[in-house]
Every structure is written in C-alpha cells, then in structure tokens.
Design a protein around this motif. Structure first.
Motif, PDB file in Angstrom:
ATOM      1  N   GLY A 191      43.749  44.745  39.865  1.00  0.00           N
ATOM      2  CA  GLY A 191      43.375  43.974  38.689  1.00  0.00           C
ATOM      3  C   GLY A 191      44.569  43.549  37.872  1.00  0.00           C
ATOM      4  O   GLY A 191      45.711  43.542  38.361  1.00  0.00           O
ATOM      5  N   TYR A 192      44.310  43.200  36.619  1.00  0.00           N
ATOM      6  CA  TYR A 192      45.365  42.780  35.700  1.00  0.00           C
ATOM      7  C   TYR A 192      46.131  43.990  35.154  1.00  0.00           C
ATOM      8  O   TYR A 192      45.573  45.082  35.021  1.00  0.00           O
ATOM      9  CB  TYR A 192      44.774  42.020  34.507  1.00  0.00           C
ATOM     10  N   ILE A 193      47.389  43.760  34.809  1.00  0.00           N
ATOM     11  CA  ILE A 193      48.143  44.749  34.040  1.00  0.00           C
ATOM     12  C   ILE A 193      47.521  44.773  32.646  1.00  0.00           C
ATOM     13  O   ILE A 193      47.468  43.747  31.961  1.00  0.00           O
ATOM     14  CB  ILE A 193      49.635  44.372  33.964  1.00  0.00           C
ATOM     15  N   ALA A 194      47.042  45.944  32.246  1.00  0.00           N
ATOM     16  CA  ALA A 194      46.200  46.027  31.048  1.00  0.00           C
ATOM     17  C   ALA A 194      46.859  45.436  29.806  1.00  0.00           C
ATOM     18  O   ALA A 194      46.225  44.691  29.054  1.00  0.00           O
ATOM     19  CB  ALA A 194      45.803  47.477  30.802  1.00  0.00           C
ATOM     20  N   ASP A 195      48.135  45.755  29.574  1.00  0.00           N
ATOM     21  CA  ASP A 195      48.766  45.279  28.338  1.00  0.00           C
ATOM     22  C   ASP A 195      49.290  43.853  28.451  1.00  0.00           C
ATOM     23  O   ASP A 195      49.931  43.353  27.531  1.00  0.00           O
ATOM     24  CB  ASP A 195      49.879  46.231  27.885  1.00  0.00           C
ATOM     25  N   MET A 196      49.012  43.173  29.578  1.00  0.00           N
ATOM     26  CA  MET A 196      49.402  41.779  29.735  1.00  0.00           C
ATOM     27  C   MET A 196      48.190  40.862  29.844  1.00  0.00           C
ATOM     28  O   MET A 196      48.330  39.688  30.191  1.00  0.00           O
ATOM     29  CB  MET A 196      50.322  41.610  30.951  1.00  0.00           C
ATOM     30  N   ILE A 197      47.005  41.387  29.563  1.00  0.00           N
ATOM     31  CA  ILE A 197      45.813  40.542  29.532  1.00  0.00           C
ATOM     32  C   ILE A 197      45.876  39.691  28.259  1.00  0.00           C
ATOM     33  O   ILE A 197      45.795  40.224  27.153  1.00  0.00           O
ATOM     34  CB  ILE A 197      44.529  41.399  29.558  1.00  0.00           C
ATOM     35  N   PHE A 198      46.039  38.398  28.412  1.00  0.00           N
ATOM     36  CA  PHE A 198      46.299  37.532  27.261  1.00  0.00           C
ATOM     37  C   PHE A 198      45.035  36.964  26.634  1.00  0.00           C
ATOM     38  O   PHE A 198      45.095  36.301  25.597  1.00  0.00           O
ATOM     39  CB  PHE A 198      47.243  36.382  27.646  1.00  0.00           C
ATOM     40  N   ASP A 199      43.879  37.204  27.262  1.00  0.00           N
ATOM     41  CA  ASP A 199      42.625  36.709  26.717  1.00  0.00           C
ATOM     42  C   ASP A 199      41.526  37.706  27.070  1.00  0.00           C
ATOM     43  O   ASP A 199      41.448  38.167  28.205  1.00  0.00           O
ATOM     44  CB  ASP A 199      42.297  35.329  27.298  1.00  0.00           C
ATOM     45  N   LYS A 200      40.681  38.033  26.103  1.00  0.00           N
ATOM     46  CA  LYS A 200      39.636  39.038  26.334  1.00  0.00           C
ATOM     47  C   LYS A 200      38.699  38.649  27.464  1.00  0.00           C
ATOM     48  O   LYS A 200      38.085  39.518  28.101  1.00  0.00           O
ATOM     49  CB  LYS A 200      38.825  39.254  25.052  1.00  0.00           C
ATOM     50  N   GLU A 201      38.589  37.345  27.752  1.00  0.00           N
ATOM     51  CA  GLU A 201      37.715  36.902  28.836  1.00  0.00           C
ATOM     52  C   GLU A 201      38.225  37.329  30.206  1.00  0.00           C
ATOM     53  O   GLU A 201      37.501  37.247  31.193  1.00  0.00           O
ATOM     54  CB  GLU A 201      37.555  35.378  28.789  1.00  0.00           C
ATOM     55  N   LEU A 202      39.476  37.772  30.280  1.00  0.00           N
ATOM     56  CA  LEU A 202      40.060  38.212  31.551  1.00  0.00           C
ATOM     57  C   LEU A 202      39.932  39.715  31.762  1.00  0.00           C
ATOM     58  O   LEU A 202      40.349  40.224  32.802  1.00  0.00           O
ATOM     59  CB  LEU A 202      41.539  37.819  31.607  1.00  0.00           C
ATOM     60  N   ASP A 203      39.367  40.411  30.802  1.00  0.00           N
ATOM     61  CA  ASP A 203      39.218  41.860  30.937  1.00  0.00           C
ATOM     62  C   ASP A 203      37.964  42.155  31.757  1.00  0.00           C
ATOM     63  O   ASP A 203      36.936  42.584  31.227  1.00  0.00           O
ATOM     64  CB  ASP A 203      39.139  42.511  29.557  1.00  0.00           C
ATOM     65  N   PRO A 213      44.201  49.827  36.615  1.00  0.00           N
ATOM     66  CA  PRO A 213      44.154  49.854  38.083  1.00  0.00           C
ATOM     67  C   PRO A 213      45.487  50.282  38.673  1.00  0.00           C
ATOM     68  O   PRO A 213      46.550  49.946  38.146  1.00  0.00           O
ATOM     69  CB  PRO A 213      43.822  48.403  38.442  1.00  0.00           C
ATOM     70  N   PRO A 214      45.458  51.025  39.798  1.00  0.00           N
ATOM     71  CA  PRO A 214      46.701  51.491  40.415  1.00  0.00           C
ATOM     72  C   PRO A 214      47.536  50.371  41.017  1.00  0.00           C
ATOM     73  O   PRO A 214      48.735  50.537  41.235  1.00  0.00           O
ATOM     74  CB  PRO A 214      46.215  52.472  41.487  1.00  0.00           C
ATOM     75  N   MET A 215      46.913  49.251  41.339  1.00  0.00           N
ATOM     76  CA  MET A 215      47.634  48.077  41.836  1.00  0.00           C
ATOM     77  C   MET A 215      47.286  46.913  40.928  1.00  0.00           C
ATOM     78  O   MET A 215      46.116  46.528  40.841  1.00  0.00           O
ATOM     79  CB  MET A 215      47.268  47.773  43.284  1.00  0.00           C
ATOM     80  N   ALA A 216      48.270  46.378  40.245  1.00  0.00           N
ATOM     81  CA  ALA A 216      47.983  45.380  39.218  1.00  0.00           C
ATOM     82  C   ALA A 216      49.054  44.298  39.182  1.00  0.00           C
ATOM     83  O   ALA A 216      50.190  44.503  39.604  1.00  0.00           O
ATOM     84  CB  ALA A 216      47.892  46.055  37.844  1.00  0.00           C
ATOM     85  N   GLN A 223      47.137  39.108  42.750  1.00  0.00           N
ATOM     86  CA  GLN A 223      45.977  39.979  42.930  1.00  0.00           C
ATOM     87  C   GLN A 223      45.206  39.607  44.193  1.00  0.00           C
ATOM     88  O   GLN A 223      44.813  40.477  44.978  1.00  0.00           O
ATOM     89  CB  GLN A 223      45.058  39.884  41.711  1.00  0.00           C
ATOM     90  N   LEU A 224      44.991  38.312  44.401  1.00  0.00           N
ATOM     91  CA  LEU A 224      44.246  37.871  45.578  1.00  0.00           C
ATOM     92  C   LEU A 224      44.980  38.248  46.862  1.00  0.00           C
ATOM     93  O   LEU A 224      44.360  38.689  47.838  1.00  0.00           O
ATOM     94  CB  LEU A 224      44.010  36.367  45.519  1.00  0.00           C
ATOM     95  N   ASN A 225      46.289  38.112  46.855  1.00  0.00           N
ATOM     96  CA  ASN A 225      47.057  38.457  48.058  1.00  0.00           C
ATOM     97  C   ASN A 225      47.102  39.960  48.293  1.00  0.00           C
ATOM     98  O   ASN A 225      47.164  40.408  49.448  1.00  0.00           O
ATOM     99  CB  ASN A 225      48.469  37.872  47.966  1.00  0.00           C
ATOM    100  N   LEU A 226      47.060  40.759  47.233  1.00  0.00           N
ATOM    101  CA  LEU A 226      46.930  42.208  47.402  1.00  0.00           C
ATOM    102  C   LEU A 226      45.602  42.535  48.082  1.00  0.00           C
ATOM    103  O   LEU A 226      45.536  43.379  48.992  1.00  0.00           O
ATOM    104  CB  LEU A 226      47.013  42.912  46.046  1.00  0.00           C
ATOM    105  N   LEU A 227      44.548  41.870  47.653  1.00  0.00           N
ATOM    106  CA  LEU A 227      43.241  42.097  48.260  1.00  0.00           C
ATOM    107  C   LEU A 227      43.228  41.633  49.713  1.00  0.00           C
ATOM    108  O   LEU A 227      42.640  42.290  50.585  1.00  0.00           O
ATOM    109  CB  LEU A 227      42.165  41.379  47.454  1.00  0.00           C
ATOM    110  N   ARG A 228      43.873  40.525  50.000  1.00  0.00           N
ATOM    111  CA  ARG A 228      43.960  40.029  51.379  1.00  0.00           C
ATOM    112  C   ARG A 228      44.728  40.993  52.275  1.00  0.00           C
ATOM    113  O   ARG A 228      44.468  41.084  53.469  1.00  0.00           O
ATOM    114  CB  ARG A 228      44.637  38.660  51.404  1.00  0.00           C
TER     115      ARG A 228
END
Length: 306
Positions: A191-203, A213-216, A223-228
């Motif tokens: 997911g996102y790096i928690a302290d770099m989420i710039f808009d609440k809609e991305l949480d 998340p352990p991978m962020a 993120q998509l390429n980590l999932l791939r």
C-alpha cells in the motif's frame, strides 16, 4: 504599471523566490530583483517581505495579485485571438498535473488522441503524488482525487472510478487462506507509505487496520508492480488492471471502493477559450478511457468466487 513588471511580480508571487521566477521567465535573479524593486517604487508600496524561506506577499502585494492575473488573462486572450485561438484547433503549450495512477494508465491514451487532433498543441504531463498549487502556476490544469475546499479555483467532476483488492495467483497459492477481510492480518499487504498519503481519499487500508503495510510506496505504479511480482495483496485501480493481466481481484464481495477524479483550474483562467476547449476534450477522453479500461477487468475474476 508596466506589464513586464507585473509579469515578474506574478512569477515571484508564485515561486516565492527570485531564482524560481527567473527560471520561469528566462531572466537572471538580479534582473528579477531589480524589476520587483522598480514596480514597488512605482506603486509606492512594499509588495514582498524577504525571509530565509523566500519572498512572501505583503498585504499590498496580495491585493495586487488578482489585478495582475486579470491583466495576464486579458493578454493571453488577445494572443489566442490573434493566432486563431477562437477556432477549433488548439496550439501552444499546456501543462497538466495529475496523480501518477491517472498519469500512467489513463492520460497517455487520452492526450495522444487530443494531440493527434491538434498537431500544434504541446501537452506536458506532470505526474506527482501530491496536490498541485495552481495559484503558483505549477500547472495550467490539475486532476485531483478530491474536491478542493479552498482557493480561487473552478472544479469539475470528471468521473468515478473503482478499486479492489488484487494479488498474483502465485502469491495466493502459497499464502494463508483469504476468505474475508479479517484474514488480511495474516497476509503481506502492499500500500501507500502512511505518512506520505497526500489526500484522505487515498487511505484505502486505514479502515482495515493495515495502515502500516510492510511493503509500501508513494507511487501507484510501484505498488502495482510489487503486486505483479507476487509481493502480497493490495488495493489497485480497476483501470490499471488491463496493464497487469496476471493479477486477479480478491474479496470483491467484501471490499469495493469508489473514488472520483476532479478537474481543477485557476479561477482566473475561466475566460480562456483555449483552456476551456482543452478541458472539455480532456474530460470527455478521461470518461471514455476509464469506462473502456474498467470494462476489460471482468476477466480478472476473484478466485474465491470460483
């Protein structure tokens, strides 16, 4: 007042530094400083306060901004009219700010089509995971993931888009069972790096209790390429999944998110026929492209639904 001096004034007000204004205008900082001093002398007022952080507008300077922007808009309108800006074709340079998910997976197709129709048009896509400051002219238009609540802006809703949890089949084959949202605690979450989420809609993950998340990454594409790569399970845009056909949706009955894209313009540009035509074509293209891409995700079924 001299327009050239007002142009320098606006550049300093938007960048808050002499060097930043000089880069925008093709002038050296010393020249910018002299022009500001000349304008202040002619106006009989202090327009900026200098500090270690840069140049901040005084009360008098803030009062001058809307008048300078009105002059800028009038001059831009005159230039558009003289070069045929009232016709159907678009020309010149337009800078568009966008979050990287939209910039990577939607805008390339949309902008290519617009530029194919308008060969004299130059479009710059600035893809950054943050909110753009149109008052400082970081971009001519910006796409946001929430509606701004402040600022001299005009805002238009573009389209809704959907997101789901996804993972690679290889990851799922070796991971603990994933039958419900509570099972996410036993999984590696991307997911996102928690302290770099710039808009609440991305949480996306915060309500699930997985906000560290352990991978962020601050980038949707990373993120998509980590999932791939089979790194774990995470939330992805439906419109991005056609670019990652190996991924499958999971827990679709438990988690389905809807967000929106908004087109944001500076209020002073409302009378620019050129930007308005571009904005209309952009909005149409984004709506069609999101619908097209999301319609192609049906094949990426939830293995839990099989």
């Amino acid at each position: 007042m001299d327009w050239d001096d007002l142009r320098v004034f606006l550049a300093v007000a938007r960048t808050e530094t002499l060097s930043g204004a000089g880069k925008r205008l093709g002038l050296d900082p010393a020249t910018v400083g002299r022009r500001v001093a000349r304008l202040e002398e002619g106006a009989g007022a202090r327009l900026f306060l200098k500090s270690p952080q840069g140049y901040a507008l005084t009360e008098e300077g803030a009062k001058l901004v809307p008048h300078a922007e009105a002059a800028e808009a009038a001059l831009t309108g005159a230039e558009e009219a003289l070069r045929g800006g009232g016709g159907t074709g678009l020309s010149g340079q337009i800078r568009l700010g966008a979050p990287d998910g939209c910039a990577n997976y939607i805008l390339p197709q949309v902008i290519r089509a617009i530029c194919d129709e308008n060969p004299a048009l130059e479009v710059q896509i600035v893809a950054l995971p943050r909110v753009f400051n149109l008052s400082r002219r970081e971009a001519d238009l910006a796409i946001g993931v929430s509606r701004p609540q402040a600022g001299r802006l005009t805002v238009q809703k573009l389209t809704d888009y959907r997101l789901h949890l996804v993972a690679h089949p290889d990851y799922l084959a070796h991971a603990p069972p994933l039958r419900g949202l509570a099972d996410l605690k036993a999984h590696r979450v991307v997911g996102y790096i928690a302290d770099m989420i710039f808009d609440k809609e991305l949480d996306y993950l915060g309500p699930l209790g997985a906000n560290t998340p352990p991978m962020a990454s601050n980038s949707v594409s990373v993120q998509l390429n980590l999932l791939r790569a089979g790194a774990g399970v995470g939330v992805a845009h439906d419109f991005a999944l056609p670019f990652a056909p190996e991924l499958v949706k999971v827990l679709t009955g438990s988690l389905s998110l809807t967000r929106a894209f908004w087109l944001i313009r500076h209020e002073g540009d409302a009378h620019s026929a050129r930007l308005s035509r571009f904005a209309d074509r952009l909005a149409q293209g984004i709506r069609r492209e999101v619908q097209r891409l999301e319609s192609r995700t049906c094949a990426q079924a939830d293995p839990q639904d099989a």
